[in-house]
Design a protein around this motif. Structure first.
Motif, PDB file in Angstrom:
ATOM      1  N   LEU A  76       0.853  -1.182   0.000  1.00  0.00           N
ATOM      2  CA  LEU A  76       0.000   0.000   0.000  1.00  0.00           C
ATOM      3  C   LEU A  76       0.893   1.237   0.000  1.00  0.00           C
ATOM      4  O   LEU A  76       1.839   1.312   0.778  1.00  0.00           O
ATOM      5  CB  LEU A  76      -0.834   0.046   1.280  1.00  0.00           C
ATOM      6  CG  LEU A  76      -2.045  -0.855   1.387  1.00  0.00           C
ATOM      7  CD1 LEU A  76      -2.679  -0.628   2.746  1.00  0.00           C
ATOM      8  CD2 LEU A  76      -3.021  -0.554   0.285  1.00  0.00           C
ATOM      9  N   ALA A  77       0.604   2.185  -0.857  1.00  0.00           N
ATOM     10  CA  ALA A  77       1.408   3.414  -0.904  1.00  0.00           C
ATOM     11  C   ALA A  77       0.476   4.572  -1.244  1.00  0.00           C
ATOM     12  O   ALA A  77       0.383   4.977  -2.401  1.00  0.00           O
ATOM     13  CB  ALA A  77       2.515   3.277  -1.932  1.00  0.00           C
ATOM     14  N   PRO A  78      -0.236   5.077  -0.249  1.00  0.00           N
ATOM     15  CA  PRO A  78      -1.254   6.090  -0.538  1.00  0.00           C
ATOM     16  C   PRO A  78      -0.702   7.358  -1.188  1.00  0.00           C
ATOM     17  O   PRO A  78      -1.384   7.970  -2.002  1.00  0.00           O
ATOM     18  CB  PRO A  78      -1.880   6.397   0.823  1.00  0.00           C
ATOM     19  CG  PRO A  78      -1.010   5.754   1.827  1.00  0.00           C
ATOM     20  CD  PRO A  78      -0.245   4.684   1.157  1.00  0.00           C
ATOM     21  N   LEU A  79       0.550   7.721  -0.853  1.00  0.00           N
ATOM     22  CA  LEU A  79       1.115   8.928  -1.477  1.00  0.00           C
ATOM     23  C   LEU A  79       1.370   8.709  -2.964  1.00  0.00           C
ATOM     24  O   LEU A  79       1.460   9.658  -3.740  1.00  0.00           O
ATOM     25  CB  LEU A  79       2.425   9.323  -0.783  1.00  0.00           C
ATOM     26  CG  LEU A  79       2.278  10.067   0.540  1.00  0.00           C
ATOM     27  CD1 LEU A  79       3.621  10.172   1.251  1.00  0.00           C
ATOM     28  CD2 LEU A  79       1.680  11.442   0.345  1.00  0.00           C
ATOM     29  N   ASP A  80       1.478   7.429  -3.367  1.00  0.00           N
ATOM     30  CA  ASP A  80       1.662   7.116  -4.789  1.00  0.00           C
ATOM     31  C   ASP A  80       0.381   6.592  -5.419  1.00  0.00           C
ATOM     32  O   ASP A  80       0.392   6.111  -6.557  1.00  0.00           O
ATOM     33  CB  ASP A  80       2.774   6.067  -4.954  1.00  0.00           C
ATOM     34  CG  ASP A  80       4.112   6.594  -4.472  1.00  0.00           C
ATOM     35  OD1 ASP A  80       4.386   7.785  -4.693  1.00  0.00           O
ATOM     36  OD2 ASP A  80       4.869   5.831  -3.853  1.00  0.00           O
ATOM     37  N   GLY A  81      -0.704   6.616  -4.658  1.00  0.00           N
ATOM     38  CA  GLY A  81      -1.995   6.188  -5.201  1.00  0.00           C
ATOM     39  C   GLY A  81      -2.147   4.678  -5.325  1.00  0.00           C
ATOM     40  O   GLY A  81      -2.994   4.206  -6.068  1.00  0.00           O
ATOM     41  N   VAL A  82      -1.326   3.891  -4.605  1.00  0.00           N
ATOM     42  CA  VAL A  82      -1.459   2.427  -4.652  1.00  0.00           C
ATOM     43  C   VAL A  82      -2.374   1.972  -3.515  1.00  0.00           C
ATOM     44  O   VAL A  82      -2.059   2.163  -2.338  1.00  0.00           O
ATOM     45  CB  VAL A  82      -0.086   1.724  -4.520  1.00  0.00           C
ATOM     46  CG1 VAL A  82      -0.257   0.213  -4.576  1.00  0.00           C
ATOM     47  CG2 VAL A  82       0.862   2.202  -5.606  1.00  0.00           C
ATOM     48  N   GLY A  83      -3.508   1.397  -3.879  1.00  0.00           N
ATOM     49  CA  GLY A  83      -4.499   0.995  -2.884  1.00  0.00           C
ATOM     50  C   GLY A  83      -4.641  -0.513  -2.789  1.00  0.00           C
ATOM     51  O   GLY A  83      -3.984  -1.254  -3.527  1.00  0.00           O
ATOM     52  N   PRO A  84      -5.494  -0.992  -1.892  1.00  0.00           N
ATOM     53  CA  PRO A  84      -5.658  -2.439  -1.678  1.00  0.00           C
ATOM     54  C   PRO A  84      -6.056  -3.178  -2.950  1.00  0.00           C
ATOM     55  O   PRO A  84      -5.668  -4.324  -3.156  1.00  0.00           O
ATOM     56  CB  PRO A  84      -6.785  -2.521  -0.642  1.00  0.00           C
ATOM     57  CG  PRO A  84      -6.862  -1.184  -0.015  1.00  0.00           C
ATOM     58  CD  PRO A  84      -6.362  -0.199  -1.011  1.00  0.00           C
ATOM     59  N   VAL A 122       5.616   1.947   7.741  1.00  0.00           N
ATOM     60  CA  VAL A 122       4.194   2.296   7.817  1.00  0.00           C
ATOM     61  C   VAL A 122       3.425   1.591   6.696  1.00  0.00           C
ATOM     62  O   VAL A 122       2.355   1.013   6.917  1.00  0.00           O
ATOM     63  CB  VAL A 122       4.009   3.824   7.718  1.00  0.00           C
ATOM     64  CG1 VAL A 122       2.531   4.179   7.640  1.00  0.00           C
ATOM     65  CG2 VAL A 122       4.643   4.513   8.909  1.00  0.00           C
ATOM     66  N   GLU A 123       4.010   1.612   5.483  1.00  0.00           N
ATOM     67  CA  GLU A 123       3.311   1.005   4.352  1.00  0.00           C
ATOM     68  C   GLU A 123       3.257  -0.520   4.478  1.00  0.00           C
ATOM     69  O   GLU A 123       2.244  -1.140   4.151  1.00  0.00           O
ATOM     70  CB  GLU A 123       3.980   1.442   3.041  1.00  0.00           C
ATOM     71  CG  GLU A 123       3.757   2.929   2.800  1.00  0.00           C
ATOM     72  CD  GLU A 123       4.569   3.503   1.652  1.00  0.00           C
ATOM     73  OE1 GLU A 123       5.483   2.813   1.151  1.00  0.00           O
ATOM     74  OE2 GLU A 123       4.288   4.656   1.266  1.00  0.00           O
ATOM     75  N   ALA A 180       0.708  -1.241   7.260  1.00  0.00           N
ATOM     76  CA  ALA A 180      -0.658  -0.983   6.782  1.00  0.00           C
ATOM     77  C   ALA A 180      -1.121  -2.112   5.873  1.00  0.00           C
ATOM     78  O   ALA A 180      -2.266  -2.575   5.953  1.00  0.00           O
ATOM     79  CB  ALA A 180      -0.713   0.353   6.047  1.00  0.00           C
TER      80      ALA A 180
END
Lengths: 197, 248
Positions: A109-117, A145-146, A149
Motif C-alpha cells: 500500500l502506498a497512498p502517497l503514490d496512489g497504490v491501494g488495496p 508504515v506502508e 498498513a
C-alpha cells in the motif's frame, strides 16, 4: 561510435541501477566476451519475456505454472506467507527454514503514490485461503508504515475466515548494536519482547 | 570552503529513484521548508539511511549543500513513528492526503515553521483518532494546510460580494471562487447545509487532537470534504492521488 554499440549501451542504460558509463562499459565487455556467452545472454533476455509469467496460484514469477513452490508436493500447504515482491520470496527461501507456500502482492500500500488495496491481488489471496482451508497466513511485509498498513489490510480481508494471521517479528537485527539502533526500532523490539523458554 | 552541514526535523513527502543507486527525496523541513535532497546510495543499501527514509514519520536529517543547488542528504534518524496510521486504512489515507496536500501547495525553499508545526500535530492526531473521527480530523487539518498556504476558504461570507451568510441557511460553495457564493452572485455547484458550515467552524475552533469534541456528524463532514476536494482539484488541476483512499 559504431551504431550497434550505441544501441546496446542505450538499452542497457535503461536498466535500473545502470548509468550511461556503466552501460557503455558493459557493452564493450560483451563485445570482448566469448561469442557463446553473448548469445546465451541475449537468448536468456528473450526467454524471460516470452516464458516468465505470474504463477496462477501465488503470483510468483515462473516459467512453469504452477510455480516450483506451488507445484512441490512436499511443501506445507496449510501455511501461506504473504510477501511484497519476488525478491522477498527468494530471501525467505534462502533461509531454508520455511516450508509453506507464498502469495506475492507485487507491491505495498502506498497512498502517497496512489497504490491501494485493489492493486495488491488480495481477492486472490482470500479466495485461496477460503478454497484451501489454509490454517495460517504469515504476513512478511517490511516493518514500515506502508508494510504494516498492508499487513493490517491482509488481516482485515481474512478476518471472517477460520485462519490464523500472524506477522513476522521486527526489531534489532541479529548481530546489530543496540546503541546504533534508532529509537523507533528499539521501541518496537522492546514492545515485541517475548518470554525466554 | 563548504558550508557546514545543517540538521533539521523533516517529513518525507516523496521518494524518486535517481541514477544507478541514489534517490531524490522531497522533504518538508522545519527550518528550510520544502526541499529536494539527493540520498546517495539509498537504493543500494538500506544501511546507508538505516531504513529511516519512510513517509509518515518524523525524521531528523542532516543536509549538506550540493554543487547544483540540490541538498545532499546525510545522516537520517527516525525520531517518531505514528503506529495508529498503519493500523487503519482510513487513518493512513487521511495522513497521506494531508502530507500530499502540503507537498503540493507549499512552494520550495520557503521556511514555513507554522506549516511544519501543523504537520507535527496532524500526524499524531490522526494516528490517535477513533475511526469515526478520522475524516473530521483530516478535514480540519486540510483546511488549516490550505489557510497556511494562502488559500483560506471562505464559509461565513460571500466570496464575491462579501455579504455575510445568513445563519441557518443552506449555502452554495464555489471551488473556483474559493468559498461560498450567495445566490445573487450566482451560487456554486456544491451545497453545504447550515449544519455543515456550523460544524466546519467548530472543527476550526478546536485543536486537531480534540476535533471529536465538535460532534460533527459523518454526512456533514462528507459535505465539507467534498468542498475541500473540489477546491484542491480546481487549484492543482488534478485530484490528490491519495484521495481515492477516502472511498476505500
Amino acid at each position: 561510435m559504431a551504431d550497434p554499440i550505441r544501441e546496446l549501451s542505450d538499452l542497457l542504460a535503461r536498466l535500473p541501477g545502470v548509468g550511461r558509463r556503466t552501460a557503455l562499459r558493459l557493452a564493450f565487455h560483451l563485445l570482448g566476451a566469448p561469442e557463446e556467452y553473448a548469445r546465451e545472454l541475449g537468448q536468456a533476455i528473450a526467454r524471460i519475456r516470452d516464458r516468465v509469467r505470474p504463477c496462477s496460484v501465488c503470483r510468483n514469477l515462473t516459467e512453469q505454472d504452477p510455480c516450483a513452490v506451488c507445484g512441490n508436493p512436499r511443501r506445507d500447504r496449510s501455511i501461506i506467507c504473504v510477501v511484497a515482491g519476488v525478491p522477498d520470496l527468494w530471501a525467505i527461501e534462502e533461509t531454508g527454514s520455511y516450508r509453506g507456500l507464498y502469495h506475492v502482492l507485487h507491491g505495498l500500500l502506498a497512498p502517497l503514490d496512489g497504490v491501494g488495496p485493489e492493486d495488491l491481488h488480495l481477492d486472490a489471496l482470500r479466495a485461496r485461503v477460503q478454497a484451501d482451508g489454509t490454517a495460517e497466513v504469515i504476513v512478511a511485509t517490511r516493518p514500515s508504515v506502508e508494510g504494516e498498513a498492508t499487513a493490517f489490510v491482509v488481516r482485515d480481508i481474512l478476518k471472517d475466515l477460520p485462519v490464523r494471521v500472524s506477522r513476522i517479528a521486527s526489531g534489532v537485527p541479529h548481530g546489530g548494536e543496540l546503541e546504533y539502533a534508532d529509537r523507533v526500532t528499539l521501541g518496537f523490539a522492546l514492545d515485541g519482547r517475548r518470554n525466554m523458554p | 570552503m563548504d558550508a557546514p552541514d545543517k540538521t533539521t526535523a523533516a517529513f518525507l513527502v516523496r521518494l524518486v529513484d535517481y541514477g544507478e543507486s541514489d534517490r531524490i527525496v522531497t522533504l518538508f523541513t522545519r527550518d528550510y521548508g520544502k526541499i529536494s535532497a539527493l540520498a546517495r546510495g539509498a537504493r543500494k543499501s538500506r544501511r546507508r539511511f538505516g531504513g529511516a527514509l519512510e513517509p509518515f514519520c518524523l525524521l531528523e536529517v542532516t543536509l549538506a549543500s550540493h554543487a547544483r543547488g540540490l541538498w545532499r542528504l546525510g545522516e537520517t534518524t527516525l525520531v517518531a513513528a505514528y503506529p495508529g496510521l498503519a493500523s487503519s486504512l482510513a487513518r493512513l489515507g487521511a495522513a497521506a492526503r494531508i502530507l500530499e496536500l502540503a507537498r503540493e501547495v507549499v512552494p520550495e525553499h520557503e521556511p514555513d515553521p507554522a506549516m511544519f508545526e501543523l504537520l507535527e500535530q496532524a500526524l499524531p492526531a490522526l494516528s490517535r483518532a477513533d475511526e469515526p473521527h478520522v475524516a473530521a480530523t483530516a478535514a480540519a487539518a486540510s483546511l488549516r494546510v490550505l489557510a497556511l498556504a494562502g488559500f483560506e476558504l471562505r464559509f461565513t461570507d460571500c466570496s464575491v460580494c462579501g455579504a455575510p451568510v445568513p445563519k441557518g441557511a443552506r449555502v452554495r460553495f464555489d471551488p473556483w471562487r474559493g468559498g461560498v457564493v450567495c445566490t445573487p452572485c450566482g451560487g456554486g455547484p456544491i451545497g453545504l447545509a447550515a449544519a455543515a458550515v456550523r460544524g466546519l467552524l467548530a472543527l476550526l475552533a478546536l485543536p486537531l487532537s480534540r476535533v471529536s469534541e465538535a460532534g460533527v456528524d459523518a454526512p456533514r463532514v462528507a459535505q465539507i470534504e467534498e468542498a475541500i476536494d473540489a477546491f484542491v482539484r480546481h487549484h492543482l488541476g488534478k485530484p490528490l492521488r491519495s484521495s481515492r483512499f477516502r472511498a476505500s
